[in-house]
Write an enzyme that holds these catalytic residues in place. Structure first.
Site, short mmCIF file in Angstrom:
data_model
loop_
_atom_site.label_atom_id
_atom_site.label_comp_id
_atom_site.label_asym_id
_atom_site.label_seq_id
_atom_site.Cartn_x
_atom_site.Cartn_y
_atom_site.Cartn_z
N GLU A 97 0.83 -1.22 0.00
CA GLU A 97 0.00 0.00 0.00
C GLU A 97 0.86 1.26 0.00
O GLU A 97 0.76 2.08 0.91
CB GLU A 97 -0.89 0.02 1.25
CG GLU A 97 -1.76 -1.19 1.47
CD GLU A 97 -2.46 -1.18 2.84
OE1 GLU A 97 -2.11 -0.32 3.69
OE2 GLU A 97 -3.34 -2.00 3.05
N ARG A 109 3.36 7.67 -0.25
CA ARG A 109 4.40 8.69 -0.42
C ARG A 109 5.41 8.33 -1.52
O ARG A 109 5.77 9.19 -2.33
CB ARG A 109 5.15 8.84 0.91
CG ARG A 109 6.10 10.01 0.98
CD ARG A 109 6.99 9.92 2.22
NE ARG A 109 6.28 9.63 3.43
CZ ARG A 109 5.80 10.55 4.27
NH1 ARG A 109 5.99 11.82 4.04
NH2 ARG A 109 5.15 10.19 5.37
N TYR A 147 4.87 18.35 11.16
CA TYR A 147 5.88 17.33 11.48
C TYR A 147 7.29 17.89 11.48
O TYR A 147 8.26 17.12 11.44
CB TYR A 147 5.85 16.18 10.46
CG TYR A 147 4.48 15.67 10.10
CD1 TYR A 147 3.73 14.91 10.99
CD2 TYR A 147 3.93 15.94 8.84
CE1 TYR A 147 2.48 14.43 10.64
CE2 TYR A 147 2.68 15.46 8.49
CZ TYR A 147 1.96 14.71 9.39
OH TYR A 147 0.72 14.23 9.04
N CYS A 152 -2.01 33.43 9.69
CA CYS A 152 -1.83 34.12 10.98
C CYS A 152 -1.48 33.14 12.08
O CYS A 152 -2.25 32.96 13.04
CB CYS A 152 -3.09 34.90 11.29
SG CYS A 152 -3.49 35.99 9.94
N GLU A 153 -0.40 32.45 11.93
CA GLU A 153 0.11 31.54 12.97
C GLU A 153 1.62 31.50 12.86
O GLU A 153 2.16 31.44 11.75
CB GLU A 153 -0.40 30.11 12.74
CG GLU A 153 -1.87 29.95 12.91
CD GLU A 153 -2.26 28.57 13.43
OE1 GLU A 153 -1.42 27.88 14.04
OE2 GLU A 153 -3.42 28.21 13.19
N TYR A 182 0.73 13.96 0.67
CA TYR A 182 0.25 14.63 1.90
C TYR A 182 0.35 16.15 1.80
O TYR A 182 0.57 16.83 2.79
CB TYR A 182 0.98 14.07 3.13
CG TYR A 182 0.91 12.56 3.21
CD1 TYR A 182 -0.31 11.95 3.48
CD2 TYR A 182 2.03 11.76 2.97
CE1 TYR A 182 -0.41 10.56 3.52
CE2 TYR A 182 1.94 10.37 3.01
CZ TYR A 182 0.72 9.79 3.29
OH TYR A 182 0.63 8.41 3.32
N1 LLP Z 1 -1.39 1.99 4.57
C1 LLP Z 1 -1.87 2.44 5.75
C2 LLP Z 1 -2.74 1.59 6.54
C3 LLP Z 1 -1.51 3.75 6.17
O1 LLP Z 1 -1.98 4.18 7.33
C4 LLP Z 1 -0.66 4.54 5.37
C5 LLP Z 1 -0.28 5.90 5.79
C6 LLP Z 1 -0.21 4.02 4.15
C7 LLP Z 1 -0.58 2.73 3.79
C8 LLP Z 1 0.68 4.79 3.22
O2 LLP Z 1 1.91 5.06 3.80
P1 LLP Z 1 3.08 5.73 2.93
O3 LLP Z 1 3.50 4.73 1.89
O4 LLP Z 1 2.55 6.97 2.33
O5 LLP Z 1 4.13 5.98 3.92
N2 LLP Z 1 0.65 12.81 6.76
C9 LLP Z 1 1.91 12.15 7.08
C10 LLP Z 1 1.91 10.69 6.70
C11 LLP Z 1 0.76 9.90 7.29
C12 LLP Z 1 0.75 8.46 6.90
C13 LLP Z 1 -0.52 7.79 7.29
N3 LLP Z 1 -0.67 6.43 6.89
C14 LLP Z 1 3.04 12.91 6.42
O6 LLP Z 1 2.78 13.91 5.74
O7 LLP Z 1 4.21 12.58 6.61
#
Ligand code: LLP
Length: 419
Positions: A272, A275, A315, A341-342, A370
């Site tokens: 899955e 990013r 983050y 405004c932060e 994201y």
């Molecule tokens: N599968 C599940 C169950 C997840 O919760 C996530 C991400 C992914 C797959 C995808 O993960 P990736 O391959 O994108 O790492 N907003 C944060 C990242 C939050 C990730 C949430 N879950 C950021 O901007 O760094």
């Protein structure tokens, strides 16, 4: 190279960003179709030796054009809400290529997933299991379920994006998994088909994956010995990308870990990634509104803010910031900040950057994941429009809303105006 300079002008594939900026206005997101395809194909190549599905994690970027590109390239989807399920289907992803994750799926969302007959619902608790069984029974269907287990592994990433430790809200606690699988087998409206794990995001080290996948392998062996047959092993997402000087693992080395830990089981592998599919395929382009020199600092104030890209504020994320038109002047040290405004509305602190006068364009790099999906209308600002480039062609795939459009659907009850 899908993002680069030609004669000092930044291009996405073969299109000048400045040209798009003149047409669309700033801020805007710009995506490279070629980079996205290359990222997805890297997964495909690396996982070719397995029977595998690449279910793109829609939460990373839920733009219809992006999800449609994934669909056209043969990818599936990992969705976490009824909205994302709707979007994935609308983008042309087949139900059998969709998995549904998340710790709080509602009855209504589950009913949608069961009705569509998606590949797998990744169940995260005993109560959710009951709910899926009830919903499926009511609909006269059999729901494909996996248990998302919590392997209690530290992903060694940012605390807000670590999900696989036992104190995190995610997944079925390891010691409860066996009992829950056996309970699921007793529920006639369920088809128990898999196991799922996701330990976190922006992982730069393969060892946490190795540990988690090894534990999952062990669990699958135990389950099968106990008469629970598992067809799909869903490994979640999480592979990191290079924002600054990181050296993320390649898809090949990730696949090697999958082979070493799970290869002998001969199961269908689901990944899955979010990013690592879209992150480096997008930039946020913004214009400098003002510069301001104080006693301590030089501020470069941009027309993009934390509502457009919240990662630095949320983050402390580092994004490279480059001039769209490079002059080669000696660099200065500046804070690049938004207009919100932060005080947290800062894209970069004490960044060494080419002197940026008002009116110039900046590209905030690696903003494809994201960015758009976490953007908001905070300060009543429209979310940025989005442009996709492929070769020498480009298209506005989401226009900027007018203020009138931002108000659409809102009403004011008469009694608000009564004294
Ligand atoms: N599968 C599940 C169950 C997840 O919760 C996530 C991400 C992914 C797959 C995808 O993960 P990736 O391959 O994108 O790492 N907003 C944060 C990242 C939050 C990730 C949430 N879950 C950021 O901007 O760094």
């Amino acid at each position: 190279m899908y993002f680069g300079y030609r004669d000092g002008e930044m291009q996405v594939e073969q299109v000048d960003l400045a040209k798009i900026a003149a047409e669309v206005g700033t801020p805007f997101y710009c995506y490279s179709y070629g980079q996205l395809a290359a990222n997805l194909n890297a997964y495909r190549r690396a996982l070719a030796p397995f029977h595998a599905s690449i279910c793109y994690s829609v939460k990373a970027n839920s733009s219809l054009a992006v999800v449609s590109a994934v669909a056209a390239l043969g990818g599936g989807a990992d969705v976490v809400s009824g909205g994302e399920l709707f979007l994935a289907l609308r983008a042309g992803i087949k139900p059998e290529n969709i998995v549904f994750s998340g710790v709080g799926k509602t009855e209504q969302e589950l009913a949608g997933a069961v009705t569509q007959g998606i590949r797998q619902i990744n169940v995260e608790s005993a109560e959710e299991l009951q709910m899926v069984a009830q919903v499926a029974q009511r609909l006269g269907k059999r729901a494909n379920v996996a248990l998302r287990v919590n392997p209690d592994v530290d992903a060694l990433t940012h605390v807000k994006i670590t999900t696989g430790k036992k104190e995190n809200k995610f997944g079925v606690p390891w010691p409860q998994a066996h009992e829950l699988y056996h309970a699921a087998l007793q529920m006639p409206s369920l088809n128990v088909c898999g196991i799922a794990v996701h330990i976190g995001s922006q992982l730069l080290d393969l060892e946490p994956f190795r540990l988690a996948f090894g534990r999952v392998a062990h669990m699958v062996e135990e389950l099968e010995r106990d008469g629970v047959s598992i067809q799909n092993i869903d490994l979640g997402g999480g592979l990191g990308i290079n924002y600054n000087v990181e050296l993320p693992p390649t898809c090949e080395s990730y696949a090697e870990v999958v082979r070493e830990t799970l290869g002998h089981l001969n199961k269908h592998i689901i990944v899955e990634p979010g990013r690592s599919v879209v992150g480096n395929a997008g930039v946020l382009v913004t214009r400098v509104i003002y510069t301001k020199q104080t006693e301590q600092k030089l501020f470069v104030v941009t027309d993009a803010g934390m509502n457009d890209l919240i990662r630095p504020a949320m983050y402390d994320a580092w994004h490279s910031i480059l001039p769209v038109n490079r002059t080669g002047e000696p660099p200065v040290v500046a804070d690049v900040v938004g207009p919100i405004c932060e005080s947290g509305d800062v894209f970069a602190k004490d960044r060494i950057i080419e002197p940026m006068q008002s009116g110039r364009l900046l590209a905030i790099m690696c903003a494809g994941a994201y960015g758009e999906s976490m953007a908001s209308q905070y300060n009543f600002r429209p979310v940025p429009p989005e442009v996709m480039v492929r070769g020498s062609e480009y298209a506005v795939v989401r226009p900027r809303k007018t203020y009138e459009q931002m108000l659409e659907g809102q009403t004011v009850p008469n009694w608000v105006n009564e004294q």
